[in-house]
Motif scaffolding. Sequence first.
Motif, PDB file in Angstrom:
ATOM      1  N   MET A   1      75.403  10.481  48.540  1.00 26.02           N
ATOM      2  CA  MET A   1      76.294   9.869  47.733  1.00 26.02           C
ATOM      3  C   MET A   1      75.817   9.527  46.455  1.00 26.02           C
ATOM      4  N   LEU A   2      76.510   9.628  45.326  1.00 23.66           N
ATOM      5  CA  LEU A   2      76.286   9.317  43.796  1.00 23.66           C
ATOM      6  C   LEU A   2      76.309   7.769  43.990  1.00 23.66           C
ATOM      7  N   ILE A   3      75.129   7.359  43.176  1.00 21.05           N
ATOM      8  CA  ILE A   3      74.965   5.854  43.026  1.00 21.05           C
ATOM      9  C   ILE A   3      75.091   5.710  41.469  1.00 21.05           C
ATOM     10  N   ALA A   4      75.870   4.795  41.065  1.00 22.81           N
ATOM     11  CA  ALA A   4      76.083   4.251  39.650  1.00 22.81           C
ATOM     12  C   ALA A   4      74.749   3.598  39.088  1.00 22.81           C
ATOM     13  N   ASN A   5      74.448   4.115  37.925  1.00 28.76           N
ATOM     14  CA  ASN A   5      73.414   3.303  36.863  1.00 28.76           C
ATOM     15  C   ASN A   5      74.121   2.973  35.662  1.00 28.76           C
ATOM     16  N   PRO A   6      74.903   1.915  35.660  1.00 34.75           N
ATOM     17  CA  PRO A   6      75.649   1.479  34.727  1.00 34.75           C
ATOM     18  C   PRO A   6      74.834   1.124  33.326  1.00 34.75           C
ATOM     19  N   HIS A   7      73.608   0.634  33.476  1.00 33.16           N
ATOM     20  CA  HIS A   7      72.828   0.491  32.114  1.00 33.16           C
ATOM     21  C   HIS A   7      72.592   1.639  31.385  1.00 33.16           C
ATOM     22  N   GLY A   8      72.243   2.795  32.364  1.00 35.18           N
ATOM     23  CA  GLY A   8      71.915   4.161  31.814  1.00 35.18           C
ATOM     24  C   GLY A   8      73.099   5.110  31.688  1.00 35.18           C
ATOM     25  N   HIS A   9      74.148   4.686  31.963  1.00 36.52           N
ATOM     26  CA  HIS A   9      75.594   5.650  31.757  1.00 36.52           C
ATOM     27  C   HIS A   9      75.436   6.955  32.572  1.00 36.52           C
ATOM     28  N   TYR A  10      74.812   6.830  33.716  1.00 34.70           N
ATOM     29  CA  TYR A  10      74.849   7.963  34.516  1.00 34.70           C
ATOM     30  C   TYR A  10      74.637   7.693  36.135  1.00 34.70           C
ATOM     31  N   HIS A  11      75.258   8.566  36.695  1.00 35.53           N
ATOM     32  CA  HIS A  11      74.874   8.644  38.396  1.00 35.53           C
ATOM     33  C   HIS A  11      73.847   9.547  38.980  1.00 35.53           C
ATOM     34  N   PHE A  12      73.323   9.063  39.777  1.00 31.80           N
ATOM     35  CA  PHE A  12      72.201   9.793  40.374  1.00 31.80           C
ATOM     36  C   PHE A  12      72.542   9.721  41.997  1.00 31.80           C
ATOM     37  N   LEU A  13      71.639  11.024  42.539  1.00 31.19           N
ATOM     38  CA  LEU A  13      71.506  11.155  43.996  1.00 31.19           C
ATOM     39  C   LEU A  13      70.277  10.359  44.375  1.00 31.19           C
ATOM     40  N   LYS A  14      70.242   9.567  45.328  1.00 26.90           N
ATOM     41  CA  LYS A  14      69.023   8.812  45.758  1.00 26.90           C
ATOM     42  C   LYS A  14      68.155   9.950  46.482  1.00 26.90           C
ATOM     43  N   GLY A  15      66.978   9.710  45.909  1.00 25.08           N
ATOM     44  CA  GLY A  15      65.741  10.727  46.392  1.00 25.08           C
ATOM     45  C   GLY A  15      64.849   9.988  47.063  1.00 25.08           C
ATOM     46  N   ILE A  16      63.523  10.016  46.916  1.00 22.92           N
ATOM     47  CA  ILE A  16      62.261   9.301  47.414  1.00 22.92           C
ATOM     48  C   ILE A  16      61.834   8.527  46.268  1.00 22.92           C
ATOM     49  N   ASP A  17      60.676   7.634  46.504  1.00 20.82           N
ATOM     50  CA  ASP A  17      60.232   6.650  45.430  1.00 20.82           C
ATOM     51  C   ASP A  17      59.944   7.336  44.122  1.00 20.82           C
ATOM     52  N   PRO A  18      59.101   8.651  44.108  1.00 15.92           N
ATOM     53  CA  PRO A  18      58.777   9.174  42.827  1.00 15.92           C
ATOM     54  C   PRO A  18      59.965   9.861  41.837  1.00 15.92           C
ATOM     55  N   TYR A  19      61.118   9.966  42.579  1.00 15.49           N
ATOM     56  CA  TYR A  19      62.116  10.704  41.876  1.00 15.49           C
ATOM     57  C   TYR A  19      63.360  10.653  42.831  1.00 15.49           C
ATOM     58  N   SER A  20      64.725  10.732  41.663  1.00 15.11           N
ATOM     59  CA  SER A  20      66.075  10.960  42.483  1.00 15.11           C
ATOM     60  C   SER A  20      66.078  12.477  42.503  1.00 15.11           C
ATOM     61  N   CYS A  21      67.168  12.719  43.202  1.00 12.34           N
ATOM     62  CA  CYS A  21      67.620  14.243  43.542  1.00 12.34           C
ATOM     63  C   CYS A  21      68.153  14.843  42.391  1.00 12.34           C
ATOM     64  N   GLY A  22      68.790  14.090  41.525  1.00 11.09           N
ATOM     65  CA  GLY A  22      69.563  14.681  40.264  1.00 11.09           C
ATOM     66  C   GLY A  22      70.271  13.617  39.642  1.00 11.09           C
TER      67      GLY A  22
END
Length: 250
Positions: free
Chosen positions: A1-22
């Motif tokens: 599921m895509l998660i909004a990052n409104p401050h960054g103006h992008y969406h991301f895929l949840k990953g693990i602590d070191p990184y998102s999946c995209g």
Amino acid sequence: MLIANPHGHYHFLKGIDPYSCGVVADPGYEIVFVTLRSPTSWKEGFHLIDRHLEKAECDRTSLCSIQLRCPAPYPMQGFIDFNETYCQVLKDWGLYLDDLNPLARTNVSPAYSPPTEPQMHAFGYIVKAESDQVKPSLVVAGAGELRDGVLDEAGIICRGDTSPEAMRKKANYVMKVMETRLDGLGARWDLLNVINVYTVYPIDGFHEDIILNRLGPARRMGVHLHDTRPPVEGIDFEMDMRGVNRELVM
């Protein structure tokens, strides 16, 4: 599921602590991807990014992607330890969204002339799109043959086996991860302009059917093969991808 990052103006895929999946830029925004001509230490790299973002009149929250190069593959615990230090920098910058890390990342170890310390290799950030007609831009984070992305050696596909058949299985698993992440970002193969493969082992026995035949229209962009190891001992094949309209080298 895509998660909004409104401050960054992008969406991301949840990953693990070191990184998102995209990550994928929001409508009206796009990713600028910057590769460093002369890599610097990863901590100094964040100072460089800070200066670049300030000059570009962008907030730190616009940072959406990082590429690192490490001296050698880490033991699993060493990788976890490095990630804790790395993630603390992101937290200090205020980049976490609640307890989630939204930034995509690739971290690999060059076989030729490896660095003596972890280095910043590239980064991506979000800017206002130059036109309303700009295509969606995205970065798919690096992934190796580690089941479910869980940092556990037991999850490595064909661990300790680099035979042609084992490498085929590893590559097939990683391609499935790339396909899943691309789909999760709501993106298409025709949006990609860079597809990277990271391995020190031959891929000629499977690159046609496992990789190229599954790229669809992105096949015309080719595949960049890096003589490079994934960042964890025992992982032998990694890929990442991106589709951006603006690439810089500095």
